[in-house]
Design an enzyme around this catalytic site. Sequence first.
Site, short mmCIF file in Angstrom:
data_model
loop_
_atom_site.label_atom_id
_atom_site.label_comp_id
_atom_site.label_asym_id
_atom_site.label_seq_id
_atom_site.Cartn_x
_atom_site.Cartn_y
_atom_site.Cartn_z
N GLU A 150 0.82 -1.20 0.00
CA GLU A 150 0.00 0.00 0.00
C GLU A 150 0.86 1.26 0.00
O GLU A 150 1.96 1.27 0.55
CB GLU A 150 -0.92 -0.01 1.23
CG GLU A 150 -1.92 -1.17 1.14
CD GLU A 150 -2.79 -1.38 2.38
OE1 GLU A 150 -3.89 -1.93 2.22
OE2 GLU A 150 -2.38 -1.02 3.49
N CYS A 156 3.46 8.61 1.03
CA CYS A 156 3.96 7.66 2.03
C CYS A 156 4.11 6.32 1.32
O CYS A 156 3.13 5.76 0.83
CB CYS A 156 2.98 7.58 3.19
SG CYS A 156 3.41 6.31 4.39
N CYS A 196 6.57 -7.20 6.91
CA CYS A 196 7.68 -6.65 7.70
C CYS A 196 8.23 -7.75 8.59
O CYS A 196 7.48 -8.60 9.07
CB CYS A 196 7.18 -5.48 8.55
SG CYS A 196 8.53 -4.57 9.37
N CYS A 209 6.77 -5.08 15.93
CA CYS A 209 6.23 -4.05 16.82
C CYS A 209 4.77 -4.41 17.14
O CYS A 209 3.97 -4.63 16.24
CB CYS A 209 6.30 -2.68 16.14
SG CYS A 209 7.96 -2.26 15.58
N CYS A 215 1.64 -2.39 15.57
CA CYS A 215 1.60 -2.08 14.13
C CYS A 215 0.92 -3.20 13.35
O CYS A 215 1.25 -4.37 13.52
CB CYS A 215 3.02 -1.87 13.62
SG CYS A 215 3.09 -1.54 11.85
N CYS A 226 -0.80 5.84 9.96
CA CYS A 226 0.41 5.16 10.44
C CYS A 226 0.08 3.85 11.12
O CYS A 226 -0.74 3.80 12.02
CB CYS A 226 1.10 6.02 11.51
SG CYS A 226 2.05 7.36 10.89
N1 SAH Z 1 9.30 0.48 9.80
C1 SAH Z 1 9.42 1.90 9.81
C2 SAH Z 1 8.38 2.62 8.96
C3 SAH Z 1 6.93 2.20 9.07
S1 SAH Z 1 5.88 2.74 10.33
C4 SAH Z 1 9.42 2.42 11.22
O1 SAH Z 1 9.20 1.65 12.14
O2 SAH Z 1 9.70 3.59 11.42
C5 SAH Z 1 5.75 4.46 10.36
C6 SAH Z 1 5.48 4.99 11.78
O3 SAH Z 1 4.18 4.58 12.29
C7 SAH Z 1 6.46 4.46 12.80
O4 SAH Z 1 6.88 5.49 13.65
C8 SAH Z 1 5.65 3.44 13.57
O5 SAH Z 1 6.17 3.18 14.83
C9 SAH Z 1 4.30 4.11 13.60
N2 SAH Z 1 3.19 3.22 13.91
C10 SAH Z 1 3.11 1.88 13.75
N3 SAH Z 1 1.92 1.42 14.15
C11 SAH Z 1 1.21 2.50 14.55
C12 SAH Z 1 -0.12 2.69 15.02
N4 SAH Z 1 -0.94 1.67 15.14
N5 SAH Z 1 -0.51 3.94 15.33
C13 SAH Z 1 0.31 4.99 15.17
N6 SAH Z 1 1.58 4.88 14.70
C14 SAH Z 1 2.02 3.65 14.40
#
Ligand code: SAH
Length: 345
Positions: free
Chosen positions: A93, A106, A113, A117, A120, A338
């Site tokens: 996406e 974006c 991945c 985390c 996420c 995000c």
């Molecule tokens: N892998 C990379 C880029 C993808 S995520 C990274 O970790 O930076 C982009 C941003 O969204 C990151 O800061 C991540 O921690 C955040 N993120 C992930 N899940 C989220 C959620 N459910 N709500 C808000 N931010 C989130």
Amino acid sequence: MVTKKDIRSLNEDQLKEILISNSFKAFRTKQIIHWIWKKSVHGFDEMTNIPSNLIKFLEENFVINNIQIDRMQKSSDGTIKNAIKLFDGHIVECVLIPTKDRITACVSSQVGCSLNCKFCATAKLERMRNLNPDEIYDQVVLIRQQSEEYFDRPLTNIVFMGMGEPLMNYKNVLKSIEKITSKSGLGISQKRIVVSTSGVPKMIKKIADLGVKFKLAVSLHSAINEKRTSIMPFNEKMNLSELQESLNYWYKKTKEIITYEYVVWEGVNDTDADISALVEFCKKIPSKVNLIQYNNIDGENFVQASSHILSKYIKILESNKIKATIRKSRGQDIDAACGQLANKS
Ligand code: SAH
């Protein structure tokens, strides 16, 4: 059957060599490069200044694996989410985020991945493969077109904050950035690009050594080691002191300040001790903090902390001369915000 090579996996010298060894003129290389990158053609027959015998040769030996839109969704706030299909059927996406003074693309860097985390949605998908440079480049091309078509404005910024961990695919990410920024590609300045990483120390040092000019954002979420490990389990192997050391190295080499992305959750990182740890972490290296609004994902019980707690974070950070902003969530109604990118459709 032999599968044909994607012509965009070749660099200029490799293409030139192939053309010459098949008795075509060397100057055709630049013309072809122009068509496949600058013009983003989908077929060799669109190359109007190329003679038919060369088009035939290209068709017989190569393919152009452009991405295709599988589904496009528009949010009530203007955000557009595209599910795009890759040549092998995988879907990733990419999102267009419009604001008053910017249009941001974006983009994703991996199918799924490999990091885990807890908060996420992409982490729930297994990492299937890395995206190729042209697959990343095409996402930017697509969003640039949508920006002109739907908003009549140019694309201004690019963030690697879609699916995947860019630094786990750093070679292809760097190649895509080279094309996005080069004159023979899109000519967008590196200063308008942010690469967001969960924090892979070895890779942060590596890209610092390469003299890159884009900005770095690090998903910190906690400056207390055990806590960070509980929400970002890979932190056990690449812990905060290692991360800090690599960021120090990054700053020394690039002189670019770092943005920490940080979500505040109820009962996870909402205490005074959490704020103090963040302040101490920030003081070590020139940086600013971006407090991100939490976007709910299926199957997890994380709850965004109250605005009172966020204000406290901001107040204490600012009283320590650390710049802090709150990033509003966009496109939540279509799961485009995000951490929500997970191919739900
Ligand atoms: N892998 C990379 C880029 C993808 S995520 C990274 O970790 O930076 C982009 C941003 O969204 C990151 O800061 C991540 O921690 C955040 N993120 C992930 N899940 C989220 C959620 N459910 N709500 C808000 N931010 C989130």
